[in-house]
Motif scaffolding. Structure first.
Motif, PDB file in Angstrom:
ATOM      1  N   ALA A  65       0.832  -1.205   0.000  1.00 27.22           N
ATOM      2  CA  ALA A  65       0.000   0.000   0.000  1.00 27.22           C
ATOM      3  C   ALA A  65       0.868   1.258   0.000  1.00 27.22           C
ATOM      4  CB  ALA A  65      -0.925  -0.015   1.223  1.00 27.22           C
ATOM      5  N   ILE A  66       1.963   1.207   0.750  1.00 32.77           N
ATOM      6  CA  ILE A  66       2.887   2.353   0.793  1.00 32.77           C
ATOM      7  C   ILE A  66       3.522   2.566  -0.583  1.00 32.77           C
ATOM      8  CG2 ILE A  66       5.091   3.156   1.734  1.00 32.77           C
ATOM      9  CD1 ILE A  66       4.287   1.770   4.377  1.00 32.77           C
ATOM     10  N   ASP A  67       3.965   1.476  -1.207  1.00 31.22           N
ATOM     11  CA  ASP A  67       4.628   1.576  -2.513  1.00 31.22           C
ATOM     12  C   ASP A  67       3.678   2.073  -3.599  1.00 31.22           C
ATOM     13  OD1 ASP A  67       6.918   0.606  -1.326  1.00 31.22           O
ATOM     14  OD2 ASP A  67       6.621  -1.464  -2.002  1.00 31.22           O
ATOM     15  N   ALA A  68       2.397   1.739  -3.462  1.00 29.15           N
ATOM     16  CA  ALA A  68       1.428   2.082  -4.501  1.00 29.15           C
ATOM     17  C   ALA A  68       0.804   3.457  -4.299  1.00 29.15           C
ATOM     18  CB  ALA A  68       0.310   1.024  -4.535  1.00 29.15           C
ATOM     19  N   PHE A  69       1.044   4.083  -3.165  1.00 26.26           N
ATOM     20  CA  PHE A  69       0.361   5.351  -2.875  1.00 26.26           C
ATOM     21  C   PHE A  69       0.844   6.450  -3.823  1.00 26.26           C
ATOM     22  CE2 PHE A  69      -0.417   9.323  -0.626  1.00 26.26           C
ATOM     23  CZ  PHE A  69      -1.743   9.156  -0.264  1.00 26.26           C
ATOM     24  N   ASP A  70      -0.109   7.193  -4.363  1.00 19.16           N
ATOM     25  CA  ASP A  70       0.187   8.244  -5.340  1.00 19.16           C
ATOM     26  C   ASP A  70       0.024   9.614  -4.675  1.00 19.16           C
ATOM     27  OD1 ASP A  70       0.548   9.882  -7.480  1.00 19.16           O
ATOM     28  OD2 ASP A  70      -1.086   9.047  -8.698  1.00 19.16           O
ATOM     29  N   TYR A  71       1.141  10.223  -4.330  1.00 19.99           N
ATOM     30  CA  TYR A  71       1.104  11.533  -3.670  1.00 19.99           C
ATOM     31  C   TYR A  71       0.602  12.631  -4.606  1.00 19.99           C
ATOM     32  CZ  TYR A  71       3.681   9.730   0.362  1.00 19.99           C
ATOM     33  OH  TYR A  71       4.059   9.030   1.478  1.00 19.99           O
ATOM     34  N   LEU A  84       3.904   7.723   8.309  1.00 20.40           N
ATOM     35  CA  LEU A  84       4.939   8.409   7.543  1.00 20.40           C
ATOM     36  C   LEU A  84       4.802   9.927   7.682  1.00 20.40           C
ATOM     37  CD1 LEU A  84       4.705   5.520   6.354  1.00 20.40           C
ATOM     38  CD2 LEU A  84       5.225   6.519   4.112  1.00 20.40           C
ATOM     39  N   PRO A  85       5.923  10.628   7.825  1.00 21.99           N
ATOM     40  CA  PRO A  85       5.864  12.093   7.918  1.00 21.99           C
ATOM     41  C   PRO A  85       5.611  12.723   6.545  1.00 21.99           C
ATOM     42  CG  PRO A  85       8.145  11.366   7.943  1.00 21.99           C
ATOM     43  CD  PRO A  85       7.288  10.117   7.947  1.00 21.99           C
ATOM     44  N   VAL A  86       4.716  13.703   6.498  1.00 23.68           N
ATOM     45  CA  VAL A  86       4.420  14.381   5.245  1.00 23.68           C
ATOM     46  C   VAL A  86       4.385  15.893   5.487  1.00 23.68           C
ATOM     47  CG1 VAL A  86       3.121  12.448   4.259  1.00 23.68           C
ATOM     48  CG2 VAL A  86       1.920  14.178   5.609  1.00 23.68           C
ATOM     49  N   ARG A  87       4.350  16.632   4.381  1.00 25.96           N
ATOM     50  CA  ARG A  87       4.207  18.090   4.449  1.00 25.96           C
ATOM     51  C   ARG A  87       3.349  18.544   3.294  1.00 25.96           C
ATOM     52  NH1 ARG A  87       7.409  20.291   0.494  1.00 25.96           N
ATOM     53  NH2 ARG A  87       9.176  19.021  -0.211  1.00 25.96           N
ATOM     54  N   HIS A  88       2.759  19.704   3.454  1.00 25.15           N
ATOM     55  CA  HIS A  88       1.964  20.275   2.355  1.00 25.15           C
ATOM     56  C   HIS A  88       2.889  20.690   1.227  1.00 25.15           C
ATOM     57  CE1 HIS A  88      -2.077  20.490   4.065  1.00 25.15           C
ATOM     58  NE2 HIS A  88      -1.485  20.709   5.249  1.00 25.15           N
ATOM     59  N   ARG A  89       2.399  20.599   0.037  1.00 27.90           N
ATOM     60  CA  ARG A  89       3.177  21.034  -1.138  1.00 27.90           C
ATOM     61  C   ARG A  89       3.489  22.519  -1.072  1.00 27.90           C
ATOM     62  NH1 ARG A  89       3.180  17.311  -5.240  1.00 27.90           N
ATOM     63  NH2 ARG A  89       1.738  15.555  -4.977  1.00 27.90           N
TER      64      ARG A  89
END
Length: 313
Positions: A273-279, A308-313
């Motif tokens: 699922a992590i590998d397939a996720f489309d940011y 997983l850590p993320v940030r806004h574009r």
């Protein structure tokens, strides 16, 4: 060989049940040996051979671990706690408590500090033996994916720059004095206020999580507990306390599952699922900048999560 490991594991699990239920009649070497179908001598020898600790020492240390939580979290008298956990007197309990933790129970109650509790032994684990999954997959839970904002908190942890995965992490830690699994997990067990898990659960690694800590040019594997941002308790000498600001995360979560039958399968589902996720279809990007953390929650009775850590574009 495997059968004996399983037998001792059943004894270890039964010890905890008896302590929790105040079942002293079944919490004797004679009673446990009879239940196991072996002589007291043979059972004692095999227990020490597989666990590295005598049956009597293990039982005494587990009683003290449970008693310490009552000292810390209840208003029961020290005498009542001593009686509850099978000690012959207030004095005998205080002597044992101080010998184990270096502090009298009354002093600890007034000002708790991290101490090493006797964690529950794990003498049989299919993955430690390299046996992997057995049987058929039983759960039908799919992976849920969602964004969350995690409030500011602190992460008390140890870290390793050379390890690769949970088992390798502890293999490398176990050769460092004072950094082995029993010592570190025992310290975490004694610390009150964990944001995950249950402070009253002793020796089952409740609230303890793995993490990847992103630093300048490198990534550390870490193991620790999340604590409130207001935590001001003592930090053990071998640990680090990181202040983690409020931030956004992407969660991949699988529900409860059978550890022996599904551990590898669930891990594969989460990684797929992590590998397939489309940011590109979201307003976020993966953020592995210095100071960010990737958390790994593993509690088969409830869930497995990769955060997983993320940030806004």
């Amino acid at each position: 060989m495997y059968e004996w490991h399983q037998q001792v594991q059943e004894i270890v699990d039964n010890i905890d049940r008896c302590i929790e239920n105040r079942d002293d009649d079944n919490l004797t070497l004679k009673a446990i040996a009879q239940t196991s179908g072996y002589s007291e001598f043979h059972m004692t020898r095999k227990f020490k051979e597989l666990s590295g600790i005598s049956f009597r020492d293990y039982l005494r240390k587990r009683r003290l671990a449970f008693a310490l939580i009552d000292v810390r979290d209840t208003q029961k008298s020290i005498l009542d706690i001593a009686v509850d956990y099978g000690f012959s007197s207030h004095e005998a309990f205080c002597r044992s408590f101080k010998a184990a933790y270096g502090i009298p129970p009354s002093t600890y109650r007034a000002k708790p500090k991290p101490v090493v509790l006797r964690t529950r032994l794990i003498t049989f684990d299919r993955y430690l033996f390299g046996l992997g999954e057995i049987g058929m997959v039983t759960s039908t839970s799919e992976v849920k994916v969602y964004f969350v904002s995690i409030p500011a908190h602190k992460f008390l942890h140890i870290k390793n720059y050379e390890s690769n995965g949970y088992f390798d992490f502890w293999e490398k830690q176990d050769v460092i004095e004072g950094m082995d699994c029993d010592t570190i997990c025992g310290l975490f067990d004694s610390i009150k206020g964990k944001l995950d898990g249950d402070d009253a659960i002793i020796g089952k690694f409740s609230g303890q999580i793995m993490a990847h800590l992103y630093e300048d040019g490198k990534v550390a594997e870490a193991y620790g507990i999340r604590l409130p941002a207001s935590y001001e308790g003592e930090v053990p000498a071998q640990m680090f306390l990181l202040e983690v600001p409020e931030a956004e995360y992407l969660v991949f979560e699988h529900g409860s599952f059978d550890y022996e039958q599904e551990c590898e399968t669930v891990g594969e589902k989460l990684q797929a699922a992590i590998d397939a996720f489309d940011y590109s279809e979201t307003d976020y990007l993966l953020d592995e900048s210095p100071g960010r953390l990737r958390y790994f929650y593993f509690d088969p009775d409830r869930y497995e999560k990769r955060i997983l850590p993320v940030r806004h574009r």
